[in-house]
Motif scaffolding. Structure first.
Motif, short mmCIF file in Angstrom:
data_model
loop_
_atom_site.label_atom_id
_atom_site.label_comp_id
_atom_site.label_asym_id
_atom_site.label_seq_id
_atom_site.Cartn_x
_atom_site.Cartn_y
_atom_site.Cartn_z
N ARG A 48 0.87 -1.30 0.15
CA ARG A 48 0.03 -0.09 0.20
C ARG A 48 0.83 1.20 -0.04
N VAL A 49 2.02 1.16 0.78
CA VAL A 49 2.81 2.42 0.86
C VAL A 49 3.66 2.68 -0.52
N GLY A 50 3.98 1.25 -1.01
CA GLY A 50 4.86 1.54 -2.29
C GLY A 50 6.06 1.72 -1.99
N VAL A 51 6.76 1.11 -0.98
CA VAL A 51 8.03 1.24 -0.49
C VAL A 51 9.06 -0.15 -0.44
N ASN A 52 10.32 -0.10 -0.58
CA ASN A 52 11.05 -1.30 -0.68
C ASN A 52 11.00 -1.74 0.66
N GLN A 53 11.50 -3.26 0.83
CA GLN A 53 11.56 -3.71 2.15
C GLN A 53 12.56 -3.34 3.01
N ARG A 54 13.71 -2.58 2.60
CA ARG A 54 14.74 -2.40 3.68
C ARG A 54 14.28 -0.97 4.00
N MET A 55 13.72 0.05 3.47
CA MET A 55 12.96 1.13 3.92
C MET A 55 11.90 1.17 4.77
N LEU A 56 11.25 0.15 4.47
CA LEU A 56 9.95 -0.03 5.24
C LEU A 56 10.43 -0.71 6.63
N THR A 57 11.56 -1.56 6.74
CA THR A 57 11.90 -2.45 7.89
C THR A 57 12.50 -1.30 8.62
N GLN A 58 13.41 -0.18 8.32
CA GLN A 58 13.92 0.91 8.88
C GLN A 58 12.75 1.97 9.32
N THR A 59 11.96 2.08 8.80
CA THR A 59 10.93 3.22 9.21
C THR A 59 10.21 2.40 10.24
N LEU A 60 9.75 1.30 10.24
CA LEU A 60 8.99 0.61 11.25
C LEU A 60 9.84 0.58 12.64
N ARG A 61 11.15 0.15 12.36
CA ARG A 61 12.01 0.12 13.47
C ARG A 61 11.80 1.37 14.35
N GLY A 62 12.13 2.50 13.37
CA GLY A 62 11.99 3.96 14.17
C GLY A 62 10.82 4.08 14.88
N LEU A 63 9.60 3.83 14.54
CA LEU A 63 8.37 4.03 14.87
C LEU A 63 8.06 3.15 16.15
N GLU A 64 8.52 1.70 16.19
CA GLU A 64 8.31 1.04 16.97
C GLU A 64 9.26 1.54 18.37
N ARG A 65 10.21 1.96 18.11
CA ARG A 65 11.35 2.37 19.09
C ARG A 65 10.67 3.44 19.75
N ASP A 66 10.14 4.34 19.29
CA ASP A 66 9.42 5.31 19.86
C ASP A 66 8.25 5.20 20.37
N GLY A 67 7.64 3.88 20.36
CA GLY A 67 6.23 3.68 20.79
C GLY A 67 5.24 4.03 20.27
N ALA B 109 6.88 8.05 28.14
CA ALA B 109 6.51 7.00 27.45
C ALA B 109 7.75 6.47 26.51
N ILE B 110 7.87 7.62 25.50
CA ILE B 110 8.91 7.71 24.35
C ILE B 110 10.15 7.17 24.78
N GLU B 111 10.70 7.90 26.00
CA GLU B 111 12.03 7.39 26.32
C GLU B 111 12.24 6.05 26.76
N THR B 112 10.93 5.54 27.62
CA THR B 112 10.96 4.14 28.25
C THR B 112 10.99 3.27 26.95
N SER B 113 10.08 3.46 25.98
CA SER B 113 9.95 2.55 24.65
C SER B 113 11.32 2.36 24.07
N ARG B 114 11.92 3.45 23.89
CA ARG B 114 13.45 3.41 23.28
C ARG B 114 14.27 2.53 24.40
N HIS B 115 14.41 2.61 25.26
CA HIS B 115 15.06 1.83 26.34
C HIS B 115 14.70 0.45 26.28
#
Lengths: 131, 131
Positions: A48-67, B109-115
């Motif tokens: 749906r986003v039309g993004v390659n696997q590497r960019m999507l993985t990187q983007t999702l990691r950043g968003l998951e890391r921030d909660g 919450a963001i900092e805890t999530s990152r940790h």
């Protein structure tokens, strides 16, 4: 925002700038927007986003890391992995959507303003500071 | 945001990303916030924001070019120059303030999530894609 709020910005402002940097990224904007209607699997998001696997993985990691996005693994074979906005992610979606809509509403005014500014800049110099 | 809205993003998305980049800048955030209560002269802005002349000039030029801040020169001696949020600048202020407040509310919450994320990343690898 009052002056006190500006002073108070110093504590969270590093994080706020990181958030603006993150949501200013094209893929992050699109991933957050695409998750608006509910959880999606990695392959669905990718299509749906039309993004390659590497960019999507990187983007999702950043968003998951921030909660902002949660990742749920279902123990099927092969494993199914869902991505979903968290409650704070849904709040952020509303604000980010607001800025995108502001831009869409004002894109012509902004472009006209830039054009006029650049035309004036080509005219003789003016005092920039003063006051 | 619906899928149609995401598709529609392509027209304005370049400008939207520039706006996020701009408001993600520390000085831009502070200048927009400081102008919330009304017009200020260059020297007042410089003192309240706590920014040097070169950075403030650069920040104001970017905001004026986008039509977010207006610059008015009064023909006094020396000339008085006021900076003020435009109507679209005031709309943007509300949205930017919303993201700053979201960050302030959720900074722990963001900092805890990152940790937690970084601690998990130090654990054995997991499947990242799938689905």
């Amino acid at each position: 925002m009052t002056t006190n709020q500006v002073d108070g910005l110093s504590r969270a402002d590093g994080v706020a700038r990181e958030i603006f940097d993150r949501v200013g990224d094209k893929w992050t904007l699109l991933v957050i927007s695409t998750l608006a209607d509910g959880p999606l699997r990695f392959a669905q998001l990718k299509e749906r986003v039309g993004v390659n696997q590497r960019m999507l993985t990187q983007t999702l990691r950043g968003l998951e890391r921030d909660g902002v996005v949660s990742r749920t693994v279902y123990p099927t074979a092969p494993p199914r992995v869902d991505y979903e906005l968290t409650p704070i992610g849904r709040e952020l979606l509303a604000l980010v959507t607001g800025i995108c809509e502001w831009t869409r509403r004002n894109v012509e005014a902004i472009e006209t303003s830039r054009h006029d500014y650049d035309a004036r800049a080509a005219a003789p110099p003016r005092p920039v500071t003063g006051g």
